[in-house]
Design a protein around this motif. Sequence first.
Motif, PDB file in Angstrom:
ATOM      1  N   GLY A   1       0.814  -1.212   0.000  1.00 38.56           N
ATOM      2  CA  GLY A   1       0.000   0.000   0.000  1.00 38.56           C
ATOM      3  C   GLY A   1       0.848   1.262   0.000  1.00 38.56           C
ATOM      4  N   THR A   2       1.929   1.256   0.781  1.00 38.53           N
ATOM      5  CA  THR A   2       2.823   2.412   0.849  1.00 38.53           C
ATOM      6  C   THR A   2       3.469   2.675  -0.510  1.00 38.53           C
ATOM      7  N   ILE A   3       3.897   1.621  -1.162  1.00 38.44           N
ATOM      8  CA  ILE A   3       4.548   1.763  -2.472  1.00 38.44           C
ATOM      9  C   ILE A   3       3.563   2.263  -3.512  1.00 38.44           C
ATOM     10  N   GLN A   4       2.335   1.742  -3.495  1.00 35.44           N
ATOM     11  CA  GLN A   4       1.323   2.183  -4.452  1.00 35.44           C
ATOM     12  C   GLN A   4       1.055   3.686  -4.316  1.00 35.44           C
ATOM     13  N   LYS A   5       0.930   4.173  -3.086  1.00 35.80           N
ATOM     14  CA  LYS A   5       0.712   5.601  -2.860  1.00 35.80           C
ATOM     15  C   LYS A   5       1.913   6.415  -3.324  1.00 35.80           C
ATOM     16  N   TYR A   6       3.090   5.875  -3.111  1.00 36.87           N
ATOM     17  CA  TYR A   6       4.326   6.574  -3.488  1.00 36.87           C
ATOM     18  C   TYR A   6       4.431   6.723  -5.005  1.00 36.87           C
ATOM     19  N   LEU A   7       4.099   5.681  -5.743  1.00 37.43           N
ATOM     20  CA  LEU A   7       4.271   5.683  -7.199  1.00 37.43           C
ATOM     21  C   LEU A   7       3.221   6.523  -7.925  1.00 37.43           C
ATOM     22  N   VAL A   8       2.185   6.953  -7.215  1.00 31.88           N
ATOM     23  CA  VAL A   8       1.165   7.796  -7.841  1.00 31.88           C
ATOM     24  C   VAL A   8       1.769   9.085  -8.374  1.00 31.88           C
ATOM     25  N   ASP A   9       2.837   9.564  -7.754  1.00 28.98           N
ATOM     26  CA  ASP A   9       3.470  10.819  -8.163  1.00 28.98           C
ATOM     27  C   ASP A   9       4.325  10.669  -9.419  1.00 28.98           C
ATOM     28  N   PHE A  10       4.441   9.465  -9.933  1.00 26.32           N
ATOM     29  CA  PHE A  10       5.291   9.239 -11.102  1.00 26.32           C
ATOM     30  C   PHE A  10       4.460   8.658 -12.253  1.00 26.32           C
ATOM     31  N   HIS A  11       5.107   8.010 -13.195  1.00 20.53           N
ATOM     32  CA  HIS A  11       4.376   7.523 -14.360  1.00 20.53           C
ATOM     33  C   HIS A  11       3.316   6.492 -13.944  1.00 20.53           C
ATOM     34  N   PRO A  12       2.117   6.583 -14.524  1.00 20.80           N
ATOM     35  CA  PRO A  12       1.036   5.675 -14.115  1.00 20.80           C
ATOM     36  C   PRO A  12       1.281   4.205 -14.428  1.00 20.80           C
ATOM     37  N   SER A  13       2.249   3.915 -15.304  1.00 25.45           N
ATOM     38  CA  SER A  13       2.497   2.508 -15.650  1.00 25.45           C
ATOM     39  C   SER A  13       3.528   1.837 -14.744  1.00 25.45           C
ATOM     40  N   PHE A  14       4.030   2.569 -13.747  1.00 31.88           N
ATOM     41  CA  PHE A  14       5.020   1.986 -12.834  1.00 31.88           C
ATOM     42  C   PHE A  14       4.454   0.760 -12.125  1.00 31.88           C
ATOM     43  N   ILE A  15       5.270  -0.283 -12.046  1.00 33.85           N
ATOM     44  CA  ILE A  15       4.922  -1.501 -11.313  1.00 33.85           C
ATOM     45  C   ILE A  15       5.778  -1.547 -10.050  1.00 33.85           C
ATOM     46  N   GLY A  16       5.134  -1.570  -8.901  1.00 29.20           N
ATOM     47  CA  GLY A  16       5.858  -1.626  -7.634  1.00 29.20           C
ATOM     48  C   GLY A  16       5.990  -3.048  -7.138  1.00 29.20           C
ATOM     49  N   LEU A  17       7.202  -3.423  -6.729  1.00 28.80           N
ATOM     50  CA  LEU A  17       7.451  -4.781  -6.244  1.00 28.80           C
ATOM     51  C   LEU A  17       8.132  -4.733  -4.879  1.00 28.80           C
ATOM     52  N   VAL A  18       7.791  -5.696  -4.022  1.00 34.19           N
ATOM     53  CA  VAL A  18       8.403  -5.786  -2.705  1.00 34.19           C
ATOM     54  C   VAL A  18       8.363  -7.238  -2.238  1.00 34.19           C
TER      55      VAL A  18
END
Length: 250
Positions: free
Chosen positions: A160-177
């Motif tokens: 959830g933290t990563i998803q919120k963080y990536l909102v400020d960048f390109h919409p196609s970013f895939i967050g992995l952890v």
Amino acid sequence: MFSLLRSRTSARLCSRLQTRRVGSSAEPPRPQRNVIGTFTPASAALFVSVGVGLVWYFRNEKAKLLEQREKERMSKSYGRPHVGGPFSLVNCSAPDKRFTHEDLVGKWSLIYFGFTNCPDICPAELDKVTAVLNEIGTTNSEIPLQPIFISVDPARDTPGTIQKYLVDFHPSFIGLVGDYQETKSVCKAYRVYFSTPSDADPKGDYLVDHSIFVYLMDPEGRFVEAFGQVAQKDEIVDKVRQYVLAMTRE
């Protein structure tokens, strides 16, 4: 009598001499010269500008040197750098699914390792990747390019933290952890250094030291090139186009 007269005469002469000496020493003060010169606002601004320019130049040159040494080390030790390999991490946009190395197949990928609490470097690098994606999306929309962010701070970076963080960048970013061992494994495969301890406190206030590279992977999931912090957007865009064109000709 004669002795007394001579004594009085000598006293008068001494008194006159003292008066003349005192009078001759009372000269007006001479103005002191300014040996340094006038330090005007213009010269102060010039001094500051030169200092800032020198600091920026030496920092930039140092970063270039460190990146060149890292690439040379990798090449000497392994020939063509063997970067990448099998991994399995949580896909932050769909936490119940895993994202693996097999999901790299079929697309060109730009992979960056970082953490959401990074104060400046990670946001700057993700902004740069976003600019690359926007440029290629506008001029070469036929190139399938996916951006991937892999966290090196599993203690604090939840999906959830990563998803919120990536909102400020390109919409196609895939967050992995992943957990600590999974993070350590994927970092080892991509030759990424990171310093997060295995028992890090999720509520702790700490920074994670890590390698600063954007990895370009081809549609077969193979490593192509690593772009360091000094690489500019236009350079990355040109390199991606060159590699795509070269692969098309093969």
